[in-house]
Motif scaffolding. Sequence first.
Motif, mmCIF file in Angstrom:
data_model
loop_
_atom_site.group_PDB
_atom_site.id
_atom_site.type_symbol
_atom_site.label_atom_id
_atom_site.label_comp_id
_atom_site.label_asym_id
_atom_site.label_seq_id
_atom_site.Cartn_x
_atom_site.Cartn_y
_atom_site.Cartn_z
ATOM 1 N N THR A 171 19.260 -38.189 -6.484
ATOM 2 C CA THR A 171 20.002 -37.919 -7.658
ATOM 3 C C THR A 171 20.769 -39.431 -7.868
ATOM 4 O O THR A 171 20.892 -39.734 -9.158
ATOM 5 C CB THR A 171 21.004 -37.080 -7.698
ATOM 6 O OG1 THR A 171 21.920 -37.089 -6.531
ATOM 7 C CG2 THR A 171 20.464 -35.749 -7.742
ATOM 8 N N LEU A 181 22.092 -32.456 -14.164
ATOM 9 C CA LEU A 181 21.057 -33.165 -13.214
ATOM 10 C C LEU A 181 21.361 -32.864 -11.695
ATOM 11 O O LEU A 181 22.359 -32.964 -11.287
ATOM 12 C CB LEU A 181 21.141 -34.673 -13.261
ATOM 13 C CG LEU A 181 20.035 -35.408 -12.543
ATOM 14 C CD1 LEU A 181 18.882 -35.411 -13.239
ATOM 15 C CD2 LEU A 181 20.345 -36.737 -12.199
ATOM 16 N N TYR A 201 18.246 -29.686 -14.923
ATOM 17 C CA TYR A 201 16.942 -30.768 -14.693
ATOM 18 C C TYR A 201 16.964 -30.997 -13.104
ATOM 19 O O TYR A 201 18.109 -31.252 -12.455
ATOM 20 C CB TYR A 201 17.241 -31.894 -15.670
ATOM 21 C CG TYR A 201 17.251 -31.460 -17.157
ATOM 22 C CD1 TYR A 201 16.044 -31.604 -17.749
ATOM 23 C CD2 TYR A 201 18.181 -31.041 -17.384
ATOM 24 C CE1 TYR A 201 16.039 -31.106 -19.071
ATOM 25 C CE2 TYR A 201 18.421 -30.752 -19.039
ATOM 26 C CZ TYR A 201 17.165 -31.049 -19.679
ATOM 27 O OH TYR A 201 17.228 -30.479 -20.901
ATOM 28 N N GLU A 202 16.005 -30.736 -12.554
ATOM 29 C CA GLU A 202 15.719 -30.933 -11.076
ATOM 30 C C GLU A 202 14.144 -31.119 -10.747
ATOM 31 O O GLU A 202 13.309 -30.659 -11.596
ATOM 32 C CB GLU A 202 16.088 -29.659 -10.395
ATOM 33 C CG GLU A 202 15.507 -28.546 -10.675
ATOM 34 C CD GLU A 202 15.797 -27.106 -9.701
ATOM 35 O OE1 GLU A 202 16.239 -27.492 -8.730
ATOM 36 O OE2 GLU A 202 15.497 -26.060 -10.282
ATOM 37 N N THR A 213 12.855 -36.845 -9.425
ATOM 38 C CA THR A 213 14.247 -36.648 -10.149
ATOM 39 C C THR A 213 14.548 -37.697 -11.293
ATOM 40 O O THR A 213 15.049 -37.184 -12.207
ATOM 41 C CB THR A 213 15.317 -37.070 -9.046
ATOM 42 O OG1 THR A 213 15.005 -36.308 -7.691
ATOM 43 C CG2 THR A 213 16.592 -36.427 -9.388
ATOM 44 N N SER A 235 12.916 -36.139 -14.198
ATOM 45 C CA SER A 235 13.810 -35.064 -14.510
ATOM 46 C C SER A 235 14.851 -35.357 -15.513
ATOM 47 O O SER A 235 15.206 -34.783 -16.365
ATOM 48 C CB SER A 235 14.203 -34.375 -13.343
ATOM 49 O OG SER A 235 13.444 -33.733 -12.538
ATOM 50 N N ALA A 236 15.404 -36.644 -15.184
ATOM 51 C CA ALA A 236 16.420 -37.185 -16.083
ATOM 52 C C ALA A 236 15.766 -37.645 -17.385
ATOM 53 O O ALA A 236 16.341 -37.325 -18.544
ATOM 54 C CB ALA A 236 16.879 -38.631 -15.503
ATOM 55 N N LEU A 272 15.681 -34.654 -19.325
ATOM 56 C CA LEU A 272 17.200 -34.322 -19.766
ATOM 57 C C LEU A 272 17.258 -35.062 -20.984
ATOM 58 O O LEU A 272 17.937 -34.465 -22.137
ATOM 59 C CB LEU A 272 18.054 -34.787 -18.453
ATOM 60 C CG LEU A 272 19.687 -34.745 -18.925
ATOM 61 C CD1 LEU A 272 20.218 -34.692 -17.618
ATOM 62 C CD2 LEU A 272 20.187 -35.889 -19.540
#
Length: 358
Positions: free
Chosen positions: A18, A66, A277-278, A298, A301-302, A305
Amino acid sequence: MTKKIAILPGDGIGPEITEQAARVLQALKLDIDMTTAPVGGAAYEQHGHPLPDSTLELAKNADAILFGAVGDWKYDSLPRELRPEQAILGLRKALGLFANLRPAILYPQLANASSLKPEIVAGLDILIIRELTGDIYFGQPRGVRELPDGPFKGERQGFDTMHYAESEIRRIAHVGFQAAAKRQGRLCSVDKANVLETSQFWRDIVIDVAREYPEVELSHMYVDNAAMQLVRAPKAFDVIVTGNLFGDILSDEAAMLTGSIGMLPSASLNASNQGLYEPSHGSAPDIAGQNIANPLATILSAAMLLRYSLNLPDEADRVERAVQKVLEQGLRTADIHEEGTRKVGTREMGDAVLQALA
Ligand code: NAI
Ligand code: MG
């Protein structure tokens, strides 16, 4: 107006991955405010609960979350309600996150990662949408009962109940049609309408919702056939929409088509596009703290997002292009490394994505 993002790193590799995704968001110089809070085992250590009130409040008030990953074998002996995984269930419930979006993308540079032949999977880009809050996983009644009659009279029987309300089907169908409209315009609804009443009802409602989306081509497929077609000709799909149980299984199957669990993002959305979001993978305790985890799932995933909760498709494209670029440059974390490519650590991969953004 400033958008609020809650960063919940969690356990295992969660904090490392993250951190890289947060750096990428930061580098875009958007009007966003990021706040970090503990979740999962990390939160249990600090607050005695995997989803403390302070974390839940932060998540509720955020435009998007996140999330890294939660879980570690060392919490296996805790009572169920204190286990790290309960944090995800609690967040899903509190925020009403009913739509789980799981893309399965196989980047051309990683075609060898799949165990399927390259001609079947190279360039794969499908999206599986799984309903997340209904179905047999939550249906009542459920339990173990003693049978009063029938062929198994007097025996104990375990049972669950499958059901879907019309509004539950409608809202997930809308998510499916809208996603398909933004992609290749093809939606496949997966059910088991030949044997299940719930599925026949699902199919009827999806057909009804389809009238609002004449630009999307709707098809239907039985889940057993869908499981076969996903390995036989996965590129024939664009978007799949299905219920909780079938979606659980098919989304994991689709993830394995790509062979790179470290590359797959996911989103869970509610009716107001607030989302969690993951990465699709877990907390990977076996490699935690070693700077070897792949942060790209990740980071992607962002990007989701940005696309779904912040409505910034251009910025999302920018992040996805940057990931593509570092793969083209031959940079690989250990999980996707092969001969002729350059092995890098978690942080170096994050650095490379930041550079590629410029
Ligand atoms: P996992 O996905 O954490 O790991 C499976 C394998 O893939 C491991 O060998 C791991 O090293 C590798 N791997 C996973 N992510 C990677 C990455 N980004 N880069 C490189 N390699 C990666 O699944 P596992 O081992 O079954 O579960 C570990 C813990 O994670 C458990 O406590 C489980 O409950 C939890 N978990 C949490 C999830 C979540 O937070 N949403 C989802 C799935 C599992
Ligand atoms: Mg699963």
